[in-house]
Design a protein around this motif. Structure first.
Motif, short mmCIF file in Angstrom:
data_model
loop_
_atom_site.label_atom_id
_atom_site.label_comp_id
_atom_site.label_asym_id
_atom_site.label_seq_id
_atom_site.Cartn_x
_atom_site.Cartn_y
_atom_site.Cartn_z
N GLU A 100 29.09 -150.64 -16.05
CA GLU A 100 29.82 -149.43 -15.67
C GLU A 100 30.14 -148.56 -16.88
O GLU A 100 30.22 -147.34 -16.77
N LYS A 101 30.32 -149.19 -18.05
CA LYS A 101 30.66 -148.43 -19.25
C LYS A 101 29.43 -147.99 -20.05
O LYS A 101 29.51 -147.02 -20.81
N HIS A 129 23.65 -145.44 -18.11
CA HIS A 129 23.54 -144.08 -17.58
C HIS A 129 22.16 -143.53 -17.90
O HIS A 129 21.50 -143.98 -18.84
N ASN A 139 28.38 -138.66 -6.74
CA ASN A 139 28.89 -139.90 -7.34
C ASN A 139 27.88 -140.51 -8.30
O ASN A 139 26.68 -140.53 -8.04
N LEU A 182 28.15 -143.40 -12.10
CA LEU A 182 29.05 -144.10 -13.01
C LEU A 182 29.75 -143.11 -13.94
O LEU A 182 29.23 -142.01 -14.19
N PRO A 183 30.92 -143.46 -14.46
CA PRO A 183 31.68 -142.51 -15.29
C PRO A 183 30.94 -142.00 -16.51
O PRO A 183 31.25 -140.92 -17.01
N THR A 184 29.97 -142.77 -17.01
CA THR A 184 29.22 -142.35 -18.20
C THR A 184 28.13 -141.33 -17.87
O THR A 184 27.46 -140.82 -18.78
N ASN A 185 27.91 -141.03 -16.61
CA ASN A 185 26.89 -140.06 -16.22
C ASN A 185 27.21 -138.67 -16.78
O ASN A 185 28.38 -138.28 -16.89
N TYR A 238 32.50 -137.37 -8.24
CA TYR A 238 33.27 -138.57 -7.89
C TYR A 238 32.78 -139.73 -8.75
O TYR A 238 32.00 -140.56 -8.30
N PRO A 239 33.24 -139.83 -10.00
CA PRO A 239 32.77 -140.92 -10.86
C PRO A 239 33.30 -142.28 -10.42
O PRO A 239 34.43 -142.39 -9.94
N GLY A 240 32.46 -143.30 -10.56
CA GLY A 240 32.86 -144.66 -10.21
C GLY A 240 31.68 -145.45 -9.67
O GLY A 240 30.66 -144.87 -9.27
N SER A 241 31.81 -146.76 -9.64
CA SER A 241 30.75 -147.61 -9.11
C SER A 241 30.77 -147.58 -7.59
O SER A 241 31.83 -147.69 -6.97
#
Length: 366
Positions: free
Chosen positions: A4-5, A8, A96, A98-101, A134-137
């Motif tokens: 998740e971190k 990307h 949506n 992952l936050p690193t996108n 909408y960031p997140g897994s």
């Protein structure tokens, strides 16, 4: 590796970015676009909402997500005008990843996107289209209960939430040394570990989406897969085999450490039709209306390049973030790695065709 971190697609719009190296993914989506748009139209005819809420899961950072949004808007507006003879609804799109996108590259394209929508209407008012990130897994909840009508996900669900933990023994050593995915030399515990992780992830995905979709809501999922029980084939798994070989060449050249290669594994799984059907049935929230397998056409790639070059560019845009983090290599070594990889793909294609397969699933919330 914390997927998740760290995981990307390559951001920006440079020569190795996902934005400029995602034509193969676009072709997969376009190949089954008729299924996607027919499902959206049927849903819209059934519920005729004043506002339609649509999520694109795994939207990434290139132009593909805005292209499918445009298709969605045109399909619903045409249905409103020609069949229902009603005003078109408002469109709420939730992008949506992952936050690193690199969401910023998508957001920067929005003014031109809205301008294009207006111009295609003859310069009049643009449709009521609202787009949010909408960031997140997606292996877990993302949206409120019963808030979505339609979910689209293309080329994302073959990525697992993590590398299967049972690929490592009690000493923290890999049981699949020398391989980054399931190969002929892998012990049987490797394929079992990957399948178990897929079962956990896919079940969690279905359960989460079932709570977010309205009853009768639809999902169209496009993901890589395989035929039958054998995990090793001359399809998607073979591309991982060639990446393993490419990394092994870098080891022989002294560019990377063998210990790091032995510890590197893909968080990927290509399920079979039977495995997908089994998990959908066991989870129980959806009816599987359609499950088709197809192969993406190989001709006509961007820049007039060969298929092998297109594959190498695509794989680099996807894998660069995790390879860079794990091996700690620079741009020059990455260039060398994917030159080797492209050459190996080309050599193997000259011997025998490589046939990566893709599934499209149409699911209906019960």
């Amino acid at each position: 590796m914390d997927v998740e971190k760290l995981f990307h697609m390559a951001g920006g719009t440079g020569p190795t970015s996902y934005a400029r190296n995602s034509s193969l993914q676009k072709k997969a989506s376009d190949t089954v676009k008729h299924i996607t748009l027919e499902a959206l139209q049927q849903l819209y005819l059934e519920i005729d909402p004043k506002t339609i809420n649509i999520a694109d899961l795994g939207c990434s950072s290139g132009p593909n997500t805005l292209a499918i949004i445009k298709d969605f808007v045109q399909t619903v507006e045409m249905t409103s005008r020609e069949i229902l003879q009603n005003p078109a609804p408002e469109f709420h799109f939730y992008l949506n990843d992952l936050p690193t996108n690199d969401f910023n590259s998508v957001f920067k394209a929005l003014p031109d996107f809205h301008r294009q929508l207006r111009n295609e209407r003859g310069g009049g008012s643009s449709p009521s289209v609202y787009i949010a990130g909408y960031p997140g897994s997606f292996y877990g909840r993302l949206f409120p209960n019963n808030s979505l009508h339609f979910i689209h996900s293309s080329n994302s669900l073959h990525w697992l939430s993590k590398v299967p933990p049972t690929l490592y023994n009690e000493m923290g050593e890999s049981i699949n040394k020398g391989n980054i995915y399931i190969s002929e030399s892998s012990p049987s515990a490797v394929s079992k570990a990957y399948f178990k992780q897929f079962q956990e992830d896919f079940t969690l995905f279905l359960r989460s989406r079932s709570e977010e979709l309205v009853v009768g809501g639809r999902m169209v999922l496009i993901l890589l897969g395989r035929i039958g029980p054998d995990h090793v084939d001359r399809g998607n798994s073979f591309f991982w085999e060639l990446l393993s070989r490419s990394l092994a060449i870098l080891v022989s050249q002294g560019e990377i450490e063998k210990e790091k290669l032995d510890a590197y594994h893909a968080h990927f799984y290509a399920p079979s039709k039977e495995e997908i059907e089994g998990e959908v049935g066991r989870e129980g929230s959806f009816k599987l209306d359609q499950l088709d397998m197809f192969q993406v056409e190989r001709q006509g790639h961007d820049r007039g390049e060969s298929y092998a070059s297109a594959v190498a560019r695509t794989v680099r845009a996807i894998q660069e973030s995790t390879i860079f983090h794990h091996f700690g290599i620079g741009e020059g070594v990455l260039d060398n790695l994917f030159e080797i990889y492209g050459r190996l793909v080309d050599e193997e294609m000259a011997k025998e065709e490589i046939k990566p397969l893709t599934f499209v699933l149409l699911l209906r919330k019960l």
